[in-house]
Design a protein around this motif. Structure first.
Motif, PDB file in Angstrom:
ATOM      1  N   VAL A 216      49.776  45.969  39.269  1.00 51.52           N
ATOM      2  CA  VAL A 216      50.235  45.137  40.388  1.00 51.52           C
ATOM      3  C   VAL A 216      49.047  44.877  41.319  1.00 51.52           C
ATOM      4  O   VAL A 216      48.606  45.767  42.056  1.00 51.52           O
ATOM      5  CB  VAL A 216      51.385  45.826  41.147  1.00 51.52           C
ATOM      6  CG1 VAL A 216      51.845  44.954  42.317  1.00 51.52           C
ATOM      7  CG2 VAL A 216      52.553  46.123  40.202  1.00 51.52           C
ATOM      8  N   GLU A 217      48.493  43.634  41.230  1.00 51.63           N
ATOM      9  CA  GLU A 217      47.301  43.268  42.002  1.00 51.63           C
ATOM     10  C   GLU A 217      47.718  42.699  43.355  1.00 51.63           C
ATOM     11  O   GLU A 217      48.607  41.846  43.423  1.00 51.63           O
ATOM     12  CB  GLU A 217      46.469  42.232  41.241  1.00 51.63           C
ATOM     13  CG  GLU A 217      45.155  41.861  41.916  1.00 51.63           C
ATOM     14  CD  GLU A 217      44.295  40.918  41.067  1.00 51.63           C
ATOM     15  OE1 GLU A 217      43.168  40.603  41.481  1.00 51.63           O
ATOM     16  OE2 GLU A 217      44.766  40.502  39.977  1.00 51.63           O
ATOM     17  N   TYR A 218      47.111  43.158  44.436  1.00 54.22           N
ATOM     18  CA  TYR A 218      47.436  42.657  45.781  1.00 54.22           C
ATOM     19  C   TYR A 218      46.287  41.786  46.300  1.00 54.22           C
ATOM     20  O   TYR A 218      45.157  41.868  45.813  1.00 54.22           O
ATOM     21  CB  TYR A 218      47.689  43.830  46.736  1.00 54.22           C
ATOM     22  CG  TYR A 218      46.556  44.829  46.852  1.00 54.22           C
ATOM     23  CD1 TYR A 218      46.462  45.902  45.971  1.00 54.22           C
ATOM     24  CD2 TYR A 218      45.576  44.703  47.840  1.00 54.22           C
ATOM     25  CE1 TYR A 218      45.421  46.813  46.054  1.00 54.22           C
ATOM     26  CE2 TYR A 218      44.541  45.609  47.942  1.00 54.22           C
ATOM     27  CZ  TYR A 218      44.466  46.668  47.048  1.00 54.22           C
ATOM     28  OH  TYR A 218      43.416  47.565  47.132  1.00 54.22           O
ATOM     29  N   VAL A 251      43.111  47.275  42.091  1.00 54.77           N
ATOM     30  CA  VAL A 251      42.253  47.063  43.264  1.00 54.77           C
ATOM     31  C   VAL A 251      41.186  46.031  42.932  1.00 54.77           C
ATOM     32  O   VAL A 251      40.238  46.320  42.188  1.00 54.77           O
ATOM     33  CB  VAL A 251      41.583  48.382  43.702  1.00 54.77           C
ATOM     34  CG1 VAL A 251      40.661  48.144  44.903  1.00 54.77           C
ATOM     35  CG2 VAL A 251      42.628  49.447  44.021  1.00 54.77           C
ATOM     36  N   ASP A 252      41.366  44.800  43.437  1.00 54.15           N
ATOM     37  CA  ASP A 252      40.319  43.772  43.320  1.00 54.15           C
ATOM     38  C   ASP A 252      39.490  43.891  44.587  1.00 54.15           C
ATOM     39  O   ASP A 252      40.000  43.708  45.690  1.00 54.15           O
ATOM     40  CB  ASP A 252      40.952  42.382  43.195  1.00 54.15           C
ATOM     41  CG  ASP A 252      39.922  41.270  42.979  1.00 54.15           C
ATOM     42  OD1 ASP A 252      40.128  40.422  42.094  1.00 54.15           O
ATOM     43  OD2 ASP A 252      38.903  41.267  43.715  1.00 54.15           O
ATOM     44  N   LEU A 253      38.191  44.221  44.448  1.00 51.72           N
ATOM     45  CA  LEU A 253      37.360  44.525  45.619  1.00 51.72           C
ATOM     46  C   LEU A 253      37.333  43.382  46.625  1.00 51.72           C
ATOM     47  O   LEU A 253      37.172  43.604  47.827  1.00 51.72           O
ATOM     48  CB  LEU A 253      35.938  44.892  45.180  1.00 51.72           C
ATOM     49  CG  LEU A 253      35.783  46.092  44.254  1.00 51.72           C
ATOM     50  CD1 LEU A 253      34.317  46.499  44.138  1.00 51.72           C
ATOM     51  CD2 LEU A 253      36.615  47.271  44.711  1.00 51.72           C
ATOM     52  N   GLY A 254      37.558  42.147  46.152  1.00 49.46           N
ATOM     53  CA  GLY A 254      37.497  40.977  47.034  1.00 49.46           C
ATOM     54  C   GLY A 254      38.798  40.708  47.775  1.00 49.46           C
ATOM     55  O   GLY A 254      38.901  39.757  48.559  1.00 49.46           O
ATOM     56  N   HIS A 255      39.782  41.521  47.531  1.00 52.13           N
ATOM     57  CA  HIS A 255      41.124  41.284  48.102  1.00 52.13           C
ATOM     58  C   HIS A 255      41.414  42.194  49.290  1.00 52.13           C
ATOM     59  O   HIS A 255      42.496  42.801  49.381  1.00 52.13           O
ATOM     60  CB  HIS A 255      42.189  41.466  47.013  1.00 52.13           C
ATOM     61  CG  HIS A 255      42.136  40.401  45.957  1.00 52.13           C
ATOM     62  ND1 HIS A 255      43.034  40.336  44.925  1.00 52.13           N
ATOM     63  CD2 HIS A 255      41.259  39.390  45.748  1.00 52.13           C
ATOM     64  CE1 HIS A 255      42.755  39.301  44.149  1.00 52.13           C
ATOM     65  NE2 HIS A 255      41.667  38.711  44.627  1.00 52.13           N
ATOM     66  N   HIS A 256      40.442  42.303  50.166  1.00 51.06           N
ATOM     67  CA  HIS A 256      40.604  43.138  51.361  1.00 51.06           C
ATOM     68  C   HIS A 256      40.063  42.393  52.575  1.00 51.06           C
ATOM     69  O   HIS A 256      39.067  41.674  52.474  1.00 51.06           O
ATOM     70  CB  HIS A 256      39.873  44.469  51.187  1.00 51.06           C
ATOM     71  CG  HIS A 256      40.386  45.257  50.018  1.00 51.06           C
ATOM     72  ND1 HIS A 256      39.886  45.080  48.740  1.00 51.06           N
ATOM     73  CD2 HIS A 256      41.353  46.193  49.930  1.00 51.06           C
ATOM     74  CE1 HIS A 256      40.524  45.897  47.913  1.00 51.06           C
ATOM     75  NE2 HIS A 256      41.430  46.574  48.605  1.00 51.06           N
ATOM     76  N   PHE A 278      40.627  48.321  38.273  1.00 52.41           N
ATOM     77  CA  PHE A 278      39.829  47.541  39.207  1.00 52.41           C
ATOM     78  C   PHE A 278      39.513  46.154  38.674  1.00 52.41           C
ATOM     79  O   PHE A 278      39.399  45.958  37.458  1.00 52.41           O
ATOM     80  CB  PHE A 278      38.495  48.251  39.477  1.00 52.41           C
ATOM     81  CG  PHE A 278      38.613  49.484  40.302  1.00 52.41           C
ATOM     82  CD1 PHE A 278      38.911  50.711  39.709  1.00 52.41           C
ATOM     83  CD2 PHE A 278      38.461  49.437  41.676  1.00 52.41           C
ATOM     84  CE1 PHE A 278      39.043  51.866  40.477  1.00 52.41           C
ATOM     85  CE2 PHE A 278      38.592  50.578  42.452  1.00 52.41           C
ATOM     86  CZ  PHE A 278      38.884  51.789  41.854  1.00 52.41           C
ATOM     87  N   HIS A 279      39.381  45.228  39.591  1.00 51.56           N
ATOM     88  CA  HIS A 279      38.694  43.947  39.372  1.00 51.56           C
ATOM     89  C   HIS A 279      37.444  44.038  40.225  1.00 51.56           C
ATOM     90  O   HIS A 279      37.507  43.905  41.441  1.00 51.56           O
ATOM     91  CB  HIS A 279      39.582  42.770  39.806  1.00 51.56           C
ATOM     92  CG  HIS A 279      40.526  42.299  38.753  1.00 51.56           C
ATOM     93  ND1 HIS A 279      41.386  41.253  38.963  1.00 51.56           N
ATOM     94  CD2 HIS A 279      40.745  42.725  37.483  1.00 51.56           C
ATOM     95  CE1 HIS A 279      42.092  41.030  37.852  1.00 51.56           C
ATOM     96  NE2 HIS A 279      41.723  41.910  36.952  1.00 51.56           N
ATOM     97  N   PHE A 280      36.336  44.352  39.562  1.00 61.81           N
ATOM     98  CA  PHE A 280      35.073  44.524  40.290  1.00 61.81           C
ATOM     99  C   PHE A 280      34.434  43.166  40.578  1.00 61.81           C
ATOM    100  O   PHE A 280      34.425  42.268  39.737  1.00 61.81           O
ATOM    101  CB  PHE A 280      34.092  45.372  39.469  1.00 61.81           C
ATOM    102  CG  PHE A 280      34.469  46.818  39.321  1.00 61.81           C
ATOM    103  CD1 PHE A 280      34.853  47.326  38.080  1.00 61.81           C
ATOM    104  CD2 PHE A 280      34.446  47.670  40.413  1.00 61.81           C
ATOM    105  CE1 PHE A 280      35.196  48.665  37.926  1.00 61.81           C
ATOM    106  CE2 PHE A 280      34.786  49.014  40.277  1.00 61.81           C
ATOM    107  CZ  PHE A 280      35.169  49.503  39.031  1.00 61.81           C
ATOM    108  N   ILE A 325      35.973  43.373  35.323  1.00 60.88           N
ATOM    109  CA  ILE A 325      35.269  42.509  36.276  1.00 60.88           C
ATOM    110  C   ILE A 325      36.155  41.285  36.529  1.00 60.88           C
ATOM    111  O   ILE A 325      36.895  40.849  35.642  1.00 60.88           O
ATOM    112  CB  ILE A 325      33.905  42.065  35.697  1.00 60.88           C
ATOM    113  CG1 ILE A 325      32.930  43.258  35.665  1.00 60.88           C
ATOM    114  CG2 ILE A 325      33.292  40.906  36.501  1.00 60.88           C
ATOM    115  CD1 ILE A 325      31.624  42.979  34.928  1.00 60.88           C
ATOM    116  N   ASP A 326      36.136  40.783  37.751  1.00 62.50           N
ATOM    117  CA  ASP A 326      36.797  39.513  38.062  1.00 62.50           C
ATOM    118  C   ASP A 326      35.838  38.761  38.967  1.00 62.50           C
ATOM    119  O   ASP A 326      35.702  39.093  40.141  1.00 62.50           O
ATOM    120  CB  ASP A 326      38.136  39.738  38.777  1.00 62.50           C
ATOM    121  CG  ASP A 326      38.831  38.419  39.102  1.00 62.50           C
ATOM    122  OD1 ASP A 326      39.908  38.451  39.692  1.00 62.50           O
ATOM    123  OD2 ASP A 326      38.250  37.356  38.761  1.00 62.50           O
ATOM    124  N   ALA A 327      35.109  37.840  38.391  1.00 60.21           N
ATOM    125  CA  ALA A 327      34.071  37.139  39.149  1.00 60.21           C
ATOM    126  C   ALA A 327      34.107  35.653  38.837  1.00 60.21           C
ATOM    127  O   ALA A 327      34.818  35.218  37.928  1.00 60.21           O
ATOM    128  CB  ALA A 327      32.701  37.727  38.798  1.00 60.21           C
TER     129      ALA A 327
HETATM  130 MN    MN Z   1      41.405  39.687  40.527  1.00 60.44          MN
END
Ligand code: MN
Ligand code: LRH
Length: 427
Positions: A216-218, A251-256, A278-280, A325-327
């Motif tokens: 579950v990605e936020y 945890v997608d690092l860009g989603h904060h 993670f989505h780094f 990775i999600d870039a």
């Molecule tokens: Mn993502």
């Protein structure tokens, strides 16, 4: 493009002597500090990161996209490109697919092609944030949270279809990033949106095979700019606890939001046994999807400090994690960008592995913040790259993947094979 392994051997020959000096020097120091370098190398080699199928071409923004040429035109060519990355770093042994951008038309052939590059499939991603040409119901006002049951049912069916594609490929997880939200106060009732979404995901959850997970990605905002149904880690954890033990947080690092303490969020998820993966990426402002470690490498180190501490603690019962990775690559060569991201992730992991944990715990017990920082930053300021290079050398990969990629004029070869205007599906 199938890489001729002998070219990698030649490259390593040319770089071997300098590498050996650096590696032997570092190993001696780490040995003196009481670290077991052999075990650290094994952990580094075993650490594999999934490559997103949607990030093998040039990305863009609403203001423009500047294609770089030689992009993969099909899922088969995307698998070839990930195969190339894995041959260069022996650290990217799986692909995370996004449906419908990368539907495997012949799953058997696709699985065999991936296996020929020693690749498997990590989480599969659903997409109810765009309307497909042949779609009956629009997701303009949401999907799994939509007020209209027929729209929710369509989105539920899509997610179940994505699970089926994943099963055929040997994937073990579904990633749900729900873009549903509102742009204006009063547009929707927050509680009703949550309840409709929970009911929808419960129907998807019921279709998960026994050994699967739903991640579950936020995300706090974008594409909606007033509220998002699954906006933060707390809401993701709420859904995960209400759904069941197969549901874990992503945890997608860009989603904060700016200055969020992500490492503490990681510690909380781990403590609850609800950290799924993670989505780094990295970012300076929003969900910028930049190269991992290019903006906030210290934050990445602090996140891996929590992971190494948590995953080695008997108190923590957390399922196996999906490292992905999600870039999106607006100006860099996508493959160079991904090679740099994998390297940055493994650097942070290796630095976290050489933290003197007994000394840190003593400093924490004595509230000695100065000493604690000295211990943390001694690890962070240690150049661990020779460890990663040695792990690659022992695995038959390139000592310097980006160096090899450039020396080998790989992009030029891809452009001559695929053309300067070839276009890859994805972001
Ligand atoms: Mn993502
Ligand atoms: C949303 C997101 C999500 C993907 C998409 C490609 O911003 O991080 O993980 O579905 O990017």
């Amino acid at each position: 493009m199938i890489l001729d392994k002998s070219l990698i051997e030649q490259h390593n020959q040319a770089n071997q002597s300098l590498h050996k000096k650096k590696f032997e020097g570092l190993s001696a120091v780490l040995g003196d500090e009481g670290h077991d370098v052999k075990t650290i190398l094994e952990k580094i080699s075993a650490f594999q990161i999934a490559i997103p199928s949607w990030a093998l071409g040039t990305g863009g923004t609403r203001f423009g996209r500047f294609a770089g040429g030689g992009e993969p035109r099909s899922l088969e060519e995307k698998i070839e490109d990930v195969g190339l990355l894995h041959a260069l770093n022996q650290s990217s042994n799986s692909i995370s697919l996004h449906i419908p951008w990368d539907i495997p038309k012949d799953p058997k052939a696709i699985t065999q092609l991936a296996a020929s590059f020693e690749l498997g499939f990590d989480a599969v991603n659903s997409n109810t944030f765009q309307d497909q040409a042949d779609q009956k119901e629009s997701y303009k006002f949401g999907s799994l949270s939509h007020t209209d049951k027929s729209v929710r049912d369509q989105a539920i069916q899509h997610n179940i279809e994505v699970i089926r594609h994943g099963i055929e490929l040997g994937s073990k997880a579904l990633t749900i990033w729900l873009s549903d939200g509102t742009d204006f106060p009063g547009q929707q009732n927050f509680r009703r949106m949550f309840e409709r979404t929970l009911d929808s995901i419960q129907q998807i959850y019921a279709e998960l095979p026994a050994d699967w997970k739903v991640l579950v990605e936020y995300k706090p905002y974008e594409p909606h700019f007033y509220s998002t149904v699954i906006a933060d880690w707390g809401t993701s954890l709420l859904f995960c606890n209400k759904l069941g033990e197969k549901a874990v947080g992503l945890v997608d690092l860009g989603h904060h939001l700016p200055n969020t303490n992500i490492e503490q969020i990681v510690s909380r998820f781990l403590m609850e046994g609800k950290l799924g993966g993670f989505h780094f990426n990295d970012s300076k402002y929003g969900d910028d999807d930049l190269t991992v470690g290019s903006i906030k490498p210290y934050q990445l180190f602090l996140i891996f400090n929590e992971l190494v501490e948590g995953m080695s603690s008997p108190e923590i019962k957390n399922p196996e994690l999906s490292w992905m990775i999600d870039a999106s690559h607006n100006i860099k060569d996508p493959l160079e960008d991904l090679l740099q991201s994998v390297e940055a992730i493994k650097i942070a992991y290796a630095q976290a592995l050489i933290i003197d944990r007994p000394a840190l715990e003593r400093a924490q017990a004595e509230n000695d913040a100065t000493l604690a920082q000295e211990i943390m930053q001694n690890a962070y300021r240690t150049d661990v790259r020779p460890l990663l290079a040695e792990a690659r050398l022992q695995a038959g990969a390139a000592l310097n993947p980006v160096g090899f990629y450039r020396e080998g004029k790989i992009r030029e070869q891809l452009v001559s094979q695929r053309g300067a205007k070839s276009f890859a599906t994805g972001l």
